[in-house]
Enzyme design. Structure first.
Site, PDB file in Angstrom:
ATOM      1  N   PRO A  11       0.735  -1.159   0.005  1.00 52.83           N
ATOM      2  CA  PRO A  11       0.091   0.034   0.097  1.00 52.83           C
ATOM      3  C   PRO A  11       0.758   1.505  -0.232  1.00 52.83           C
ATOM      4  O   PRO A  11       1.948   1.430   0.648  1.00 52.83           O
ATOM      5  CB  PRO A  11      -0.674  -0.256   1.079  1.00 52.83           C
ATOM      6  CG  PRO A  11      -0.019  -0.956   2.209  1.00 52.83           C
ATOM      7  CD  PRO A  11       0.523  -1.848   1.259  1.00 52.83           C
ATOM      8  N   ASN A  12       0.230   2.307  -0.847  1.00 56.73           N
ATOM      9  CA  ASN A  12       0.777   3.496  -0.873  1.00 56.73           C
ATOM     10  C   ASN A  12       2.102   3.636  -1.592  1.00 56.73           C
ATOM     11  O   ASN A  12       2.456   4.661  -1.906  1.00 56.73           O
ATOM     12  CB  ASN A  12       1.081   4.265   0.635  1.00 56.73           C
ATOM     13  CG  ASN A  12      -0.205   4.228   1.399  1.00 56.73           C
ATOM     14  OD1 ASN A  12      -1.215   4.919   1.137  1.00 56.73           O
ATOM     15  ND2 ASN A  12       0.049   3.583   2.587  1.00 56.73           N
ATOM     16  N   ARG A  19       5.245  10.887  -2.482  1.00 56.75           N
ATOM     17  CA  ARG A  19       4.932  10.735  -1.101  1.00 56.75           C
ATOM     18  C   ARG A  19       6.235  10.698  -0.271  1.00 56.75           C
ATOM     19  O   ARG A  19       7.228  10.102  -0.505  1.00 56.75           O
ATOM     20  CB  ARG A  19       4.406   9.279  -0.946  1.00 56.75           C
ATOM     21  CG  ARG A  19       4.281   8.625   0.319  1.00 56.75           C
ATOM     22  CD  ARG A  19       4.304   6.997   0.110  1.00 56.75           C
ATOM     23  NE  ARG A  19       4.170   6.405   1.532  1.00 56.75           N
ATOM     24  CZ  ARG A  19       4.504   5.254   1.847  1.00 56.75           C
ATOM     25  NH1 ARG A  19       5.074   4.449   0.893  1.00 56.75           N
ATOM     26  NH2 ARG A  19       4.125   4.678   3.012  1.00 56.75           N
ATOM     27  N   TYR A  24      11.449   8.535   0.914  1.00 52.94           N
ATOM     28  CA  TYR A  24      11.528   7.554  -0.116  1.00 52.94           C
ATOM     29  C   TYR A  24      12.123   7.873  -1.477  1.00 52.94           C
ATOM     30  O   TYR A  24      12.200   7.083  -2.283  1.00 52.94           O
ATOM     31  CB  TYR A  24      10.136   7.139  -0.362  1.00 52.94           C
ATOM     32  CG  TYR A  24       9.459   6.471   0.919  1.00 52.94           C
ATOM     33  CD1 TYR A  24       9.750   5.335   1.448  1.00 52.94           C
ATOM     34  CD2 TYR A  24       8.424   7.276   1.649  1.00 52.94           C
ATOM     35  CE1 TYR A  24       9.387   4.696   2.469  1.00 52.94           C
ATOM     36  CE2 TYR A  24       7.692   6.577   2.808  1.00 52.94           C
ATOM     37  CZ  TYR A  24       8.249   5.405   3.264  1.00 52.94           C
ATOM     38  OH  TYR A  24       7.424   4.920   4.579  1.00 52.94           O
ATOM     39  N   ASN A  75       8.024  -5.957  -1.514  1.00 53.33           N
ATOM     40  CA  ASN A  75       8.197  -4.784  -0.513  1.00 53.33           C
ATOM     41  C   ASN A  75       6.696  -4.499   0.185  1.00 53.33           C
ATOM     42  O   ASN A  75       5.945  -4.128  -0.721  1.00 53.33           O
ATOM     43  CB  ASN A  75       8.507  -3.085  -1.295  1.00 53.33           C
ATOM     44  CG  ASN A  75       8.413  -2.227  -0.056  1.00 53.33           C
ATOM     45  OD1 ASN A  75       7.950  -2.326   1.128  1.00 53.33           O
ATOM     46  ND2 ASN A  75       9.191  -0.817  -0.451  1.00 53.33           N
ATOM     47  N   ALA A  78       3.425  -1.204   4.653  1.00 52.89           N
ATOM     48  CA  ALA A  78       2.921  -1.146   6.000  1.00 52.89           C
ATOM     49  C   ALA A  78       2.229  -2.639   6.217  1.00 52.89           C
ATOM     50  O   ALA A  78       2.275  -3.019   7.401  1.00 52.89           O
ATOM     51  CB  ALA A  78       1.584  -0.201   6.148  1.00 52.89           C
ATOM     52  N   GLU A  99      12.782  -9.774   0.760  1.00 47.94           N
ATOM     53  CA  GLU A  99      12.191  -8.463   1.283  1.00 47.94           C
ATOM     54  C   GLU A  99      12.736  -7.227   1.126  1.00 47.94           C
ATOM     55  O   GLU A  99      14.015  -6.978   1.277  1.00 47.94           O
ATOM     56  CB  GLU A  99      11.907  -8.758   2.920  1.00 47.94           C
ATOM     57  CG  GLU A  99      11.128  -7.681   3.617  1.00 47.94           C
ATOM     58  CD  GLU A  99      10.929  -8.236   5.046  1.00 47.94           C
ATOM     59  OE1 GLU A  99      11.271  -9.164   5.384  1.00 47.94           O
ATOM     60  OE2 GLU A  99      10.215  -7.036   5.840  1.00 47.94           O
ATOM     61  N   HIS A 101      12.793  -3.121   1.833  1.00 47.45           N
ATOM     62  CA  HIS A 101      12.460  -1.693   2.314  1.00 47.45           C
ATOM     63  C   HIS A 101      13.296  -0.442   1.803  1.00 47.45           C
ATOM     64  O   HIS A 101      14.369  -0.566   2.062  1.00 47.45           O
ATOM     65  CB  HIS A 101      12.389  -1.599   3.698  1.00 47.45           C
ATOM     66  CG  HIS A 101      11.410  -2.829   4.293  1.00 47.45           C
ATOM     67  ND1 HIS A 101       9.941  -2.792   4.153  1.00 47.45           N
ATOM     68  CD2 HIS A 101      11.607  -3.869   4.988  1.00 47.45           C
ATOM     69  CE1 HIS A 101       9.470  -3.813   4.548  1.00 47.45           C
ATOM     70  NE2 HIS A 101      10.312  -4.711   4.995  1.00 47.45           N
ATOM     71  N   ARG A 108      13.539   4.086  12.190  1.00 42.44           N
ATOM     72  CA  ARG A 108      12.116   4.892  12.225  1.00 42.44           C
ATOM     73  C   ARG A 108      11.465   4.514  13.478  1.00 42.44           C
ATOM     74  O   ARG A 108      12.022   3.776  14.460  1.00 42.44           O
ATOM     75  CB  ARG A 108      11.317   4.752  10.947  1.00 42.44           C
ATOM     76  CG  ARG A 108      12.330   5.319   9.615  1.00 42.44           C
ATOM     77  CD  ARG A 108      11.612   5.041   8.441  1.00 42.44           C
ATOM     78  NE  ARG A 108      10.276   5.796   8.525  1.00 42.44           N
ATOM     79  CZ  ARG A 108       9.393   5.770   7.434  1.00 42.44           C
ATOM     80  NH1 ARG A 108       9.783   4.719   6.730  1.00 42.44           N
ATOM     81  NH2 ARG A 108       8.078   6.248   7.493  1.00 42.44           N
TER      82      ARG A 108
HETATM   83  C1  DQA Z   1       8.302   0.682   3.680  1.00 49.31           C
HETATM   84  C2  DQA Z   1       8.516   0.879   5.235  1.00 49.31           C
HETATM   85  C3  DQA Z   1       7.445   0.612   5.726  1.00 49.31           C
HETATM   86  O1  DQA Z   1       7.367   0.690   7.249  1.00 49.31           O
HETATM   87  C4  DQA Z   1       6.143   1.585   5.329  1.00 49.31           C
HETATM   88  O2  DQA Z   1       4.957   1.450   5.841  1.00 49.31           O
HETATM   89  C5  DQA Z   1       6.155   1.889   3.871  1.00 49.31           C
HETATM   90  C6  DQA Z   1       7.291   1.651   3.069  1.00 49.31           C
HETATM   91  C7  DQA Z   1       9.758   0.915   2.744  1.00 49.31           C
HETATM   92  O3  DQA Z   1       9.906   0.650   1.794  1.00 49.31           O
HETATM   93  O4  DQA Z   1      10.660   1.547   3.243  1.00 49.31           O
HETATM   94  O5  DQA Z   1       5.018   1.960   3.259  1.00 49.31           O
HETATM   95  O6  DQA Z   1       8.377  -0.670   3.389  1.00 49.31           O
END
Ligand code: DQA
Length: 148
Positions: A11-12, A19, A24, A75, A78, A99, A101, A108
């Site tokens: 998501p997002n 964003r 990011y 990825n 959340a 995985e 991030h 964080r």
């Molecule tokens: C994320 C880190 C997560 O905590 C966050 O909710 C994201 C992006 C990252 O790529 O750094 O949406 O996965």
């Protein structure tokens, strides 16, 4: 035989580039896809990059990977921190899982420090920006025996 690597995004991440760019960066998912496709070479290994804001759709794609993907780069955004369902789907997948991030989640908020997915991942790339996807694809090419 041509192989496929799924690059699945939660998501997002459709807003990547717009964003919270201080966290990011400015690259979009289209930029990530182009760089990963170039790395994989296209002829023998193709990458399929997808993003969803719907957890059930993500789970369906992980199920699809059981038949269609030699490896999964994910990825989970959340859902990393919340989803036993995504973990269970990955546990039902037999190939390698990496995985990713983009941000260093350990620098964080505390709630980002725990990942359900890490219990399944064969490798984890954290805090390398969007380059982390390329690092993950590079590792995946080694794991599936298609390293250049
Ligand atoms: C994320 C880190 C997560 O905590 C966050 O909710 C994201 C992006 C990252 O790529 O750094 O949406 O996965």
């Amino acid at each position: 035989m041509r192989q496929t690597i799924f690059i699945l995004n939660g998501p997002n991440l459709n807003l990547l580039g717009q964003r919270e760019p201080e966290i990011y960066g400015r690259d979009t998912l289209a930029d990530v896809e182009a760089r990963c496709a170039a790395l994989a070479g296209g002829e023998e290994v193709r990458v399929v990059l997808r993003q969803t804001n719907h957890e059930g759709e993500m789970i369906d794609w992980i199920h699809e990977a059981r038949h269609d993907a030699a490896g999964i780069v994910i990825n989970p955004a959340a859902w990393t921190h919340t989803s036993v369902a995504v973990l269970d789907a990955l546990n039902a997948y037999e190939g390698p899982v990496i995985e990713v991030h983009i941000s260093n989640v350990h620098k964080r908020e505390e709630f980002r420090h725990h990942s359900y997915v890490s219990a399944r991942a064969d490798g984890i790339v954290i805090g390398c920006g969007t380059q982390g996807y390329e690092l993950a694809v590079s590792r995946m090419l080694r794991l599936i025996g298609r390293e250049k």
